[in-house]
Design a protein around this motif. Structure first.
Motif, mmCIF file in Angstrom:
data_model
loop_
_atom_site.group_PDB
_atom_site.id
_atom_site.type_symbol
_atom_site.label_atom_id
_atom_site.label_comp_id
_atom_site.label_asym_id
_atom_site.label_seq_id
_atom_site.Cartn_x
_atom_site.Cartn_y
_atom_site.Cartn_z
ATOM 1 N N GLY A 59 65.244 -27.246 -17.414
ATOM 2 C CA GLY A 59 64.503 -28.125 -16.513
ATOM 3 C C GLY A 59 63.370 -27.420 -15.787
ATOM 4 N N PHE A 60 62.854 -28.097 -14.772
ATOM 5 C CA PHE A 60 61.728 -27.654 -13.958
ATOM 6 C C PHE A 60 62.305 -27.129 -12.651
ATOM 7 C CE2 PHE A 60 57.196 -29.110 -12.615
ATOM 8 C CZ PHE A 60 56.719 -27.836 -12.890
ATOM 9 N N LEU A 61 62.150 -25.829 -12.369
ATOM 10 C CA LEU A 61 62.700 -25.202 -11.176
ATOM 11 C C LEU A 61 61.590 -24.798 -10.227
ATOM 12 C CD1 LEU A 61 65.494 -22.888 -12.636
ATOM 13 C CD2 LEU A 61 65.654 -25.268 -11.899
ATOM 14 N N GLY A 62 61.799 -25.065 -8.949
ATOM 15 C CA GLY A 62 60.848 -24.656 -7.929
ATOM 16 C C GLY A 62 61.447 -23.607 -7.020
ATOM 17 N N PHE A 63 60.586 -22.777 -6.401
ATOM 18 C CA PHE A 63 61.053 -21.662 -5.585
ATOM 19 C C PHE A 63 60.328 -21.680 -4.248
ATOM 20 C CE2 PHE A 63 61.849 -20.662 -9.945
ATOM 21 C CZ PHE A 63 63.104 -20.062 -9.939
ATOM 22 N N SER A 64 61.118 -21.640 -3.154
ATOM 23 C CA SER A 64 60.566 -21.675 -1.809
ATOM 24 C C SER A 64 61.482 -20.883 -0.899
ATOM 25 C CB SER A 64 60.451 -23.117 -1.312
ATOM 26 O OG SER A 64 60.115 -23.165 0.046
ATOM 27 N N ASP A 65 60.948 -19.828 -0.282
ATOM 28 C CA ASP A 65 61.754 -18.946 0.562
ATOM 29 C C ASP A 65 62.965 -18.465 -0.231
ATOM 30 O OD1 ASP A 65 59.963 -19.270 2.619
ATOM 31 O OD2 ASP A 65 61.050 -20.917 3.537
ATOM 32 N N ASN A 66 64.159 -18.719 0.298
ATOM 33 C CA ASN A 66 65.381 -18.278 -0.375
ATOM 34 C C ASN A 66 66.080 -19.416 -1.105
ATOM 35 O OD1 ASN A 66 65.183 -15.588 0.502
ATOM 36 N ND2 ASN A 66 66.080 -16.123 2.484
ATOM 37 N N HIS A 67 65.322 -20.451 -1.438
ATOM 38 C CA HIS A 67 65.896 -21.612 -2.110
ATOM 39 C C HIS A 67 65.302 -21.780 -3.505
ATOM 40 C CE1 HIS A 67 66.390 -22.630 2.216
ATOM 41 N NE2 HIS A 67 67.569 -23.044 1.811
ATOM 42 N N THR A 68 66.109 -22.354 -4.367
ATOM 43 C CA THR A 68 65.648 -22.829 -5.670
ATOM 44 C C THR A 68 65.901 -24.326 -5.708
ATOM 45 O OG1 THR A 68 66.152 -20.735 -6.755
ATOM 46 C CG2 THR A 68 65.946 -22.667 -8.166
ATOM 47 N N VAL A 69 64.926 -25.082 -6.158
ATOM 48 C CA VAL A 69 65.080 -26.534 -6.193
ATOM 49 C C VAL A 69 64.980 -27.019 -7.629
ATOM 50 C CG1 VAL A 69 64.188 -26.832 -3.863
ATOM 51 C CG2 VAL A 69 62.621 -26.983 -5.790
ATOM 52 N N ILE A 70 65.775 -28.026 -7.957
ATOM 53 C CA ILE A 70 65.698 -28.687 -9.254
ATOM 54 C C ILE A 70 64.782 -29.887 -9.106
ATOM 55 C CG2 ILE A 70 67.012 -29.900 -11.024
ATOM 56 C CD1 ILE A 70 69.408 -28.224 -10.346
ATOM 57 N N SER A 96 65.416 -32.984 -6.638
ATOM 58 C CA SER A 96 66.706 -33.660 -6.760
ATOM 59 C C SER A 96 67.843 -32.864 -6.142
ATOM 60 C CB SER A 96 67.023 -33.936 -8.232
ATOM 61 O OG SER A 96 67.240 -32.718 -8.932
ATOM 62 N N LYS A 97 67.716 -31.532 -6.055
ATOM 63 C CA LYS A 97 68.798 -30.727 -5.496
ATOM 64 C C LYS A 97 68.235 -29.402 -4.997
ATOM 65 C CE LYS A 97 72.757 -31.187 -7.286
ATOM 66 N NZ LYS A 97 73.946 -31.215 -8.162
ATOM 67 N N VAL A 98 68.776 -28.934 -3.873
ATOM 68 C CA VAL A 98 68.403 -27.643 -3.299
ATOM 69 C C VAL A 98 69.568 -26.681 -3.510
ATOM 70 C CG1 VAL A 98 67.691 -26.406 -1.227
ATOM 71 C CG2 VAL A 98 66.929 -28.755 -1.594
ATOM 72 N N LEU A 99 69.288 -25.513 -4.098
ATOM 73 C CA LEU A 99 70.313 -24.532 -4.433
ATOM 74 C C LEU A 99 70.013 -23.210 -3.741
ATOM 75 C CD1 LEU A 99 70.280 -25.084 -8.303
ATOM 76 C CD2 LEU A 99 71.861 -26.136 -6.680
ATOM 77 N N PRO A 100 71.034 -22.334 -3.627
ATOM 78 C CA PRO A 100 70.720 -20.957 -3.231
ATOM 79 C C PRO A 100 69.764 -20.344 -4.246
ATOM 80 C CG PRO A 100 73.088 -21.352 -3.245
ATOM 81 C CD PRO A 100 72.466 -22.537 -3.883
ATOM 82 N N HIS A 101 69.095 -19.263 -3.858
ATOM 83 C CA HIS A 101 68.097 -18.670 -4.760
ATOM 84 C C HIS A 101 68.731 -18.259 -6.087
ATOM 85 C CE1 HIS A 101 64.680 -16.461 -6.247
ATOM 86 N NE2 HIS A 101 65.474 -15.420 -6.453
ATOM 87 N N VAL A 102 68.133 -18.709 -7.153
ATOM 88 C CA VAL A 102 68.550 -18.359 -8.510
ATOM 89 C C VAL A 102 67.316 -17.829 -9.231
ATOM 90 C CG1 VAL A 102 69.548 -19.177 -10.656
ATOM 91 C CG2 VAL A 102 70.228 -20.224 -8.506
ATOM 92 N N PRO A 103 67.343 -16.606 -9.737
ATOM 93 C CA PRO A 103 66.149 -16.091 -10.416
ATOM 94 C C PRO A 103 65.859 -16.870 -11.689
ATOM 95 C CG PRO A 103 68.016 -14.610 -10.744
ATOM 96 C CD PRO A 103 68.456 -15.627 -9.733
ATOM 97 N N PHE A 104 64.567 -17.116 -11.934
ATOM 98 C CA PHE A 104 64.186 -17.742 -13.204
ATOM 99 C C PHE A 104 64.313 -16.662 -14.274
ATOM 100 C CE2 PHE A 104 61.659 -19.476 -16.582
ATOM 101 C CZ PHE A 104 61.829 -20.845 -16.471
ATOM 102 N N ALA A 105 65.278 -16.821 -15.137
ATOM 103 C CA ALA A 105 65.628 -15.763 -16.070
ATOM 104 C C ALA A 105 65.828 -16.324 -17.463
ATOM 105 C CB ALA A 105 66.891 -15.037 -15.610
ATOM 106 N N VAL A 106 65.833 -15.424 -18.437
ATOM 107 C CA VAL A 106 66.228 -15.747 -19.800
ATOM 108 C C VAL A 106 67.438 -14.897 -20.140
ATOM 109 C CG1 VAL A 106 63.928 -16.396 -20.567
ATOM 110 C CG2 VAL A 106 64.660 -14.019 -20.777
ATOM 111 N N THR A 107 68.269 -15.395 -21.046
ATOM 112 C CA THR A 107 69.375 -14.584 -21.525
ATOM 113 C C THR A 107 69.044 -14.095 -22.926
ATOM 114 O OG1 THR A 107 70.630 -16.383 -22.554
ATOM 115 C CG2 THR A 107 70.991 -15.999 -20.215
ATOM 116 N N VAL A 108 69.276 -12.831 -23.144
ATOM 117 C CA VAL A 108 69.083 -12.208 -24.445
ATOM 118 C C VAL A 108 70.453 -11.752 -24.923
ATOM 119 C CG1 VAL A 108 67.924 -10.385 -25.740
ATOM 120 C CG2 VAL A 108 66.764 -11.479 -23.806
ATOM 121 N N ASN A 109 70.997 -12.501 -25.883
ATOM 122 C CA ASN A 109 72.345 -12.237 -26.393
ATOM 123 C C ASN A 109 73.355 -12.122 -25.255
ATOM 124 O OD1 ASN A 109 71.454 -12.301 -29.045
ATOM 125 N ND2 ASN A 109 71.156 -10.087 -29.174
#
Length: 503
Positions: free
Chosen positions: A405-416, A423-436
Motif C-alpha cells: 500500500g501507500f505509507l506516509g511518515f510524520s514525526d514518529n508515526h507511520t500512516v496507512i 485510514s490508520k495511524v501506526l507506530p513508526h515502521v521503516p519503509f523496507a524491503v525483505t530480501v529472502n
C-alpha cells in the motif's frame, strides 16, 4: 521448537501469595531459564512437578485467558523439606471466538512479557482493562499500572483509574453462544471462580510432599485446554502442551505453545495526530531481470486539501511527486537515483536499460550492469508486526517483498493511506524491503524528510569498481557502464603490455 532464554537484569516480586498453602520463592538461577514468548516456542525447564493454572474471562463475544505455568520442586533445609516454585511463567492470551493470540507486551512496556504480573482483568463500558505489576529494566521500583486494551490494533493506553474503584463487569460462561468448560476446577482468582488448576508429574513418587491431586500422564504430551460446547458439538481450544516424554530422571521437560497460537506484539496506542505535510511512498512498479529486481518508488509530499474539520478526514493533495529507483539483489538494496518522472525500464541481454527524464528537462538513455556492484552494506533491521499488507516478487532463488500500500511518515508515526485519506495511524515502521526474509530499510527520516538508505550507485547510474574503468557518452545518447566488454579490453591490454615489457 526453539528455546529462548532471557538475559539482562532480573527482578523478583516476592509479594505474591499462592492461596496461603505453600511458600513461593523464585531462585534467581531458575529465572535464567524463562523464555520470551513467541509463537510456538518451547520452554525447556525440567522439573518434577508442573502446575498449570488458567482462567477464561469472557464478555460474551471474546475472552482474556490468564495462564500461569509454575515449576515446583522440593527444597530441604537443616530440619525439614517443603515444596517451592523454581520458575513462574505468567501469560495473558486473547481469544476472539476463533483465533487464540499470545500477547507480547515487550514493545509497549520495554521488557519481556514474563516479567509482567497480571493482577486482574475486567470488562467495563465496552473495553477490557488489565491490572499489571512489573519492574522496569532498571529493576528499582515496582510499577503498578492499569491499562485499557484495544484489540483492533493490539495496543494499550494507560487508564487513569484505581483498580478497586473500577466497576467490575459481568463475566459470561459462554462465547458467541458456545458454553465454556474448563479442564478442571480450581480455586478462584480476580474475584471470579472459573479457574482451572492442573498438577502434572511423571510418577507418583515425584509428587511426594505435595498435598494436592497429581495427574500422571500416560503419553509424551499433556495438553492444557478449555472446551466450547453448543448443540452437541465440542471445540477444544488448546493453550499449551507439556513435554511429558518419559526419561530416567522422571522430570517434566518444559512446555510449548501450539503452532496455531499467534503471537502479537502489543504496542502503545497512538493518537491520530500527525503533522503536515507528510512524506508518502509506495512501490509503483517492479521489474524482474537477471539476479535482481528494479523497484520504482513513488515519492510524494502530501498536505490536506481544502476542507473543514479534522484534516485527517480530508483528501490528501500532493505538493511534490518524484520517482526513486532502487536495484535489489541477494546482497541487499542499491539506490539508483531520483527523477521527476517515472522512467522506462527494460532488461535486455543481461543489462538494465533506462529512459530517464532528468530534472533539467532533458531525456537520457542509460545502461546499468549489476556485475560491477560491491556489497550493499545495508544492515537488516527489525520491523514491528503491524497491519501492513506485503506483496512479493521472485527471481530465481531471490524473493523480494515490499509494502503493497501507500505509507506516509510524520514525526514518529507511520500512516496507512487508502483512497487518498489516512485510514490508520501506526507506530513508526521503516519503509523496507525483505530480501529472502531479511528486512532492509529503503529510507530514513532526517528532520521530517525521508532520505534513501542504500548506497547510491555513483553519479546517476554510473557504477565504477576500482578494478574497472568507466566509459560514457554525452546525455541523450546510449551509455554503458562497467559492461563485460570493458573487462575483456583491460585483460587484452594487460597481456599486450606484459609481452612488450611495458610493466
Amino acid at each position: 521448537m526453539v528455546d529462548y532464554h532471557s538475559s539482562g537484569p532480573l527482578c523478583v516480586n516476592l509479594s505474591f501469595q499462592y492461596d496461603g498453602r505453600m511458600r513461593k520463592a523464585i531462585p534467581l538461577i531458575a529465572l535464567l531459564l524463562l523464555a520470551v514468548p513467541v509463537s510456538a516456542y518451547q520452554v525447556r525447564s525440567p522439573g518434577p512437578v508442573y502446575e498449570v493454572k488458567y482462567s477464561v474471562l469472557s464478555n460474551g463475544t471474546d475472552a482474556l485467558i490468564h495462564l500461569d505455568v509454575l515449576q515446583w520442586g522440593i527444597t530441604c533445609g537443616m530440619v525439614d523439606c517443603w515444596p517451592e516454585v523454581y520458575s513462574d511463567h505468567d501469560y495473558l492470551l486473547y481469544f476472539n471466538g476463533s483465533q487464540l493470540y499470545l500477547l507480547n507486551f515487550t514493545p509497549a512496556l520495554g521488557l519481556p512479557t514474563w516479567r509482567v504480573s497480571y493482577r486482574g482483568v475486567t470488562f467495563f463500558n465496552g473495553s477490557w482493562y488489565v491490572w499489571t505489576e512489573y519492574y522496569p529494566p532498571a529493576c528499582l521500583t515496582l510499577v503498578d499500572r492499569i491499562y485499557r486494551l484495544d484489540f483492533q490494533d493490539f495496543c494499550i493506553k494507560p487508564a487513569d483509574v484505581e483498580w478497586f474503584g473500577l466497576p467490575r463487569g459481568n463475566v459470561s460462561d459462554s462465547i458467541d453462544g458456545w458454553r465454556i468448560e474448563l479442564q478442571s476446577i480450581g480455586p478462584g482468582e480476580w474475584g471470579y471462580a472459573n479457574v482451572s488448576d492442573l498438577w502434572i508429574a511423571l510418577s507418583e513418587n515425584a509428587s511426594k510432599g505435595f498435598s494436592v491431586p497429581i495427574t500422571v500422564p500416560n503419553s509424551s504430551t499433556f495438553p492444557a485446554y478449555f472446551t466450547l460446547k453448543r448443540d452437541g458439538t465440542t471445540r477444544r481450544i488448546t493453550l499449551l502442551y507439556l513435554n511429558t516424554t518419559r526419561n530416567p530422571e522422571m522430570l517434566v521437560q518444559g512446555f510449548w505453545f501450539p503452532s496455531d497460537v499467534k503471537t502479537v506484539n502489543v504496542t502503545v496506542c497512538r493518537s491520530a495526530s500527525v503533522r503536515f505535510p507528510i512524506t508518502a511512498i509506495r512501490v509503483e512498479d517492479v521489474y524482474r531481470g537477471g539476479e535482481g529486481v528494479i523497484l520504482v518508488v513513488d515519492y510524494e509530499v502530501l498536505s490536506p486539501g481544502m476542507c473543514p474539520g479534522n484534516p485527517l478526514n480530508c483528501t490528501l493533495v500532493p505538493d511534490m511527486v518524484s520517482s526513486y529507483l532502487f536495484y535489489v539483489s541477494s546482497s541487499g538494496p542499491y539506490f539508483l537515483g531520483a527523477y521527476p518522472e517515472e522512467p522506462v525500464v527494460k532488461f535486455e541481454d543481461g543489462l538494465w536499460r533506462f529512459k530517464l527524464h532528468l530534472w533539467n528537462g532533458s531525456v537520457e538513455n542509460a545502461t546499468f550492469n549489476p556485475v560491477c556492484l560491491n556489497d550493499s552494506n545495508v544492515s537488516p533491521v527489525e520491523v514491528p508486526k503491524v497491519p501492513i499488507e506485503w506483496t512479493s516478487v521472485k527471481v530465481g532463488n531471490l524473493t523480494v517483498s515490499y509494502p503493497a500500500g501507500f505509507l506516509g511518515f510524520s514525526d514518529n508515526h507511520t500512516v496507512i493511506i487508502l483512497n487518498g485519506k489516512i485510514s490508520k495511524v501506526l507506530p513508526h515502521v521503516p519503509f523496507a524491503v525483505t530480501v529472502n526474509g531479511k528486512f532492509y530499510p529503503l529510507f530514513r527520516s532526517v528532520n521530517g524528510t525521508l532520505l534513501p538508505v542504500p548506497p547510491k550507485v555513483g553519479p546517476g547510474l554510473n557504477c565504477t569498481p576500482s578494478a574497472l574503468s568507466e566509459t560514457s557518452t554525452a546525455g541523450g545518447e546510449n551509455r554503458e557502464i562497467c559492461g563485460p566488454g570493458a573487462v575483456l579490453l583491460l585483460s587484452v591490454l594487460a597481456l599486450v603490455f606484459w609481452k612488450s615489457g611495458l610493466r
